[in-house]
Design an enzyme around this catalytic site. Sequence first.
Site, short mmCIF file in Angstrom:
data_model
loop_
_atom_site.label_atom_id
_atom_site.label_comp_id
_atom_site.label_asym_id
_atom_site.label_seq_id
_atom_site.Cartn_x
_atom_site.Cartn_y
_atom_site.Cartn_z
N HIS A 1 -7.05 -8.40 13.84
CA HIS A 1 -6.96 -7.19 13.00
C HIS A 1 -7.60 -7.50 11.65
O HIS A 1 -7.36 -8.57 11.09
CB HIS A 1 -5.49 -6.83 12.84
CG HIS A 1 -5.20 -5.60 12.04
ND1 HIS A 1 -6.07 -4.54 11.94
CD2 HIS A 1 -4.11 -5.27 11.30
CE1 HIS A 1 -5.53 -3.61 11.17
NE2 HIS A 1 -4.35 -4.02 10.76
N TYR B 1 9.66 -0.30 9.61
CA TYR B 1 8.24 -0.61 9.80
C TYR B 1 7.58 0.43 10.71
O TYR B 1 6.50 0.96 10.40
CB TYR B 1 8.13 -2.01 10.40
CG TYR B 1 6.73 -2.57 10.47
CD1 TYR B 1 6.20 -3.30 9.42
CD2 TYR B 1 5.95 -2.39 11.61
CE1 TYR B 1 4.92 -3.84 9.49
CE2 TYR B 1 4.67 -2.93 11.68
CZ TYR B 1 4.17 -3.65 10.63
OH TYR B 1 2.90 -4.18 10.71
N ASP C 1 -0.03 -6.50 14.21
CA ASP C 1 0.97 -5.70 13.50
C ASP C 1 2.04 -5.10 14.40
O ASP C 1 3.10 -4.68 13.93
CB ASP C 1 0.29 -4.58 12.71
CG ASP C 1 -0.20 -5.05 11.34
OD1 ASP C 1 0.18 -6.15 10.92
OD2 ASP C 1 -0.96 -4.31 10.69
N HIS D 1 3.68 -9.97 10.94
CA HIS D 1 4.64 -9.79 9.85
C HIS D 1 6.04 -10.02 10.39
O HIS D 1 6.36 -9.63 11.52
CB HIS D 1 4.59 -8.38 9.27
CG HIS D 1 3.34 -8.04 8.53
ND1 HIS D 1 2.97 -8.67 7.35
CD2 HIS D 1 2.36 -7.13 8.79
CE1 HIS D 1 1.82 -8.15 6.92
NE2 HIS D 1 1.43 -7.23 7.78
N ASP E 1 -4.55 -7.97 4.53
CA ASP E 1 -3.46 -8.94 4.55
C ASP E 1 -3.59 -9.94 5.69
O ASP E 1 -2.85 -10.93 5.73
CB ASP E 1 -2.10 -8.25 4.59
CG ASP E 1 -2.00 -7.21 5.69
OD1 ASP E 1 -2.98 -6.49 5.91
OD2 ASP E 1 -0.93 -7.09 6.31
N HIS F 1 0.82 -1.22 0.00
CA HIS F 1 0.00 0.00 0.00
C HIS F 1 0.86 1.28 0.00
O HIS F 1 0.68 2.19 0.80
CB HIS F 1 -1.07 0.02 1.10
CG HIS F 1 -0.63 -0.20 2.51
ND1 HIS F 1 0.23 0.63 3.17
CD2 HIS F 1 -0.97 -1.17 3.41
CE1 HIS F 1 0.42 0.19 4.41
NE2 HIS F 1 -0.29 -0.90 4.57
N HIS G 1 -2.79 -0.63 14.61
CA HIS G 1 -2.84 0.73 14.07
C HIS G 1 -4.20 1.03 13.43
O HIS G 1 -4.35 2.04 12.73
CB HIS G 1 -1.70 0.95 13.05
CG HIS G 1 -1.77 0.02 11.86
ND1 HIS G 1 -1.85 0.50 10.56
CD2 HIS G 1 -1.78 -1.32 11.75
CE1 HIS G 1 -1.87 -0.50 9.71
NE2 HIS G 1 -1.83 -1.60 10.40
N GLU H 1 -7.34 -5.83 8.69
CA GLU H 1 -6.73 -5.39 7.44
C GLU H 1 -6.65 -6.57 6.47
O GLU H 1 -6.51 -7.73 6.88
CB GLU H 1 -5.33 -4.82 7.73
CG GLU H 1 -4.80 -3.94 6.62
CD GLU H 1 -3.56 -3.16 7.04
OE1 GLU H 1 -3.07 -2.37 6.20
OE2 GLU H 1 -3.09 -3.32 8.18
#
Length: 403
Positions: free
Chosen positions: A78, A192, A164, A225, A82, A24, A145, A80
């Site tokens: 989360h 990151y 994350d 991640h 991914d 992104h 986040h 998101e």
Amino acid sequence: MKATEVKPGIYWVGAIDWGVRDFHGYVTPNGTTYNNYLILDEKVTLLDTVKFDFSDVMMESIRSLVAPEKIDVIVINHIEIDHVSSLDRIMECAPAAEIYITGKGKEGLARHFDISKWKIHVVKTGDSLHIGKRNLLFIETPMLHWPDSMVTYVKEDKLLISQDAFGQHYASSGRFDDEINESVLQDAVIDYYANILMPFGPLIKKKIEEMEKLHLDIDMIAPDHGVIWRKDPGKVLNWYMRMADSKADLRVVIVYDTMWESTERLTLPMFQGIRSTGVDASIIKLRATPMSSAIKEFWKSRGLLVGTPTLNNIMYPTVAEFLTHLRGLRPSNRIAGAFGSFGWGGGAVKEAYSEFKRMGLEIVEPGIEVQYRPSTEDIEKAFQFGKDFAEKVVLFHRKFQDE
């Protein structure tokens, strides 16, 4: 990929994305991983999923351990894409599985899927779930986040599954921190944090302090991640606390772009002026450098000098993009100045200072703005400006050293 045991009965069933280079808008030269975890207990429990492109990889890893149809519990830390976009694949196999998620997470999940037939339990900080030999403790981490974010603590295994937080965009054959060179890993953590978590420093500090008050005994941190922290999870916690305080090194980064090399000609004497004071410095040309790398170098540095030509009475587009991106990250505890060149009408340097003020940065004015190609006198002024700026950076930096 094969499933990897991270604790007895707890497995990494994620995927490695060696080829991704744009996450992104955030450049990922080292790729990334999509981590999720399977707990084999009386209730087979899956924590998060992976990006949909890698759902087959995830399913293969799960099948190597247990039939996906036997999954009883799914925890979504989360939403998101991914992390959640393979959820429907899991629910096709295990439609009776019960999903545990925050209230905001449930709202967002409904925007991705038809959840009308799913068994969803909304949880909040302090809620726990007994899955057999283990108990899962849920801790909400809103805006770390996303508003839906939470982490899950596996009490009996002293394991924090942190979504994350504490992650890195770093693809590797090793799954654990002790399998990666520490300096490489620290750079990935900083990269990151600077590009994703910079705006949330006060919240991060508060949340880490909140977890400390819960007296969680953590001997492993498993993010969504990058690598899993098993050798020294306290190290990444300390790194995060330092970053949450917006700590920086005594150095200056010069971030610039140029149209006909006039602005570029000012960067070297400015760099030399900075170095004449003993302060470290680096130079980044925007069109030759990924935006995320420029942001990371900014994050490391106490001082920022921005160089921009004037184009149509405003900043050069790449410089404007950099400062707009930086403003969204809400930096603090930094000092900035600007310089540049113009042809028949200026304006870019003034606009750069306006952006600094909008961000609430400490500023050194006036900057330098020269017409056409810099003269010998302009070069001397650039050297002196770099020297003067560095001296002010030293004084500004000292304030934070004393805190």
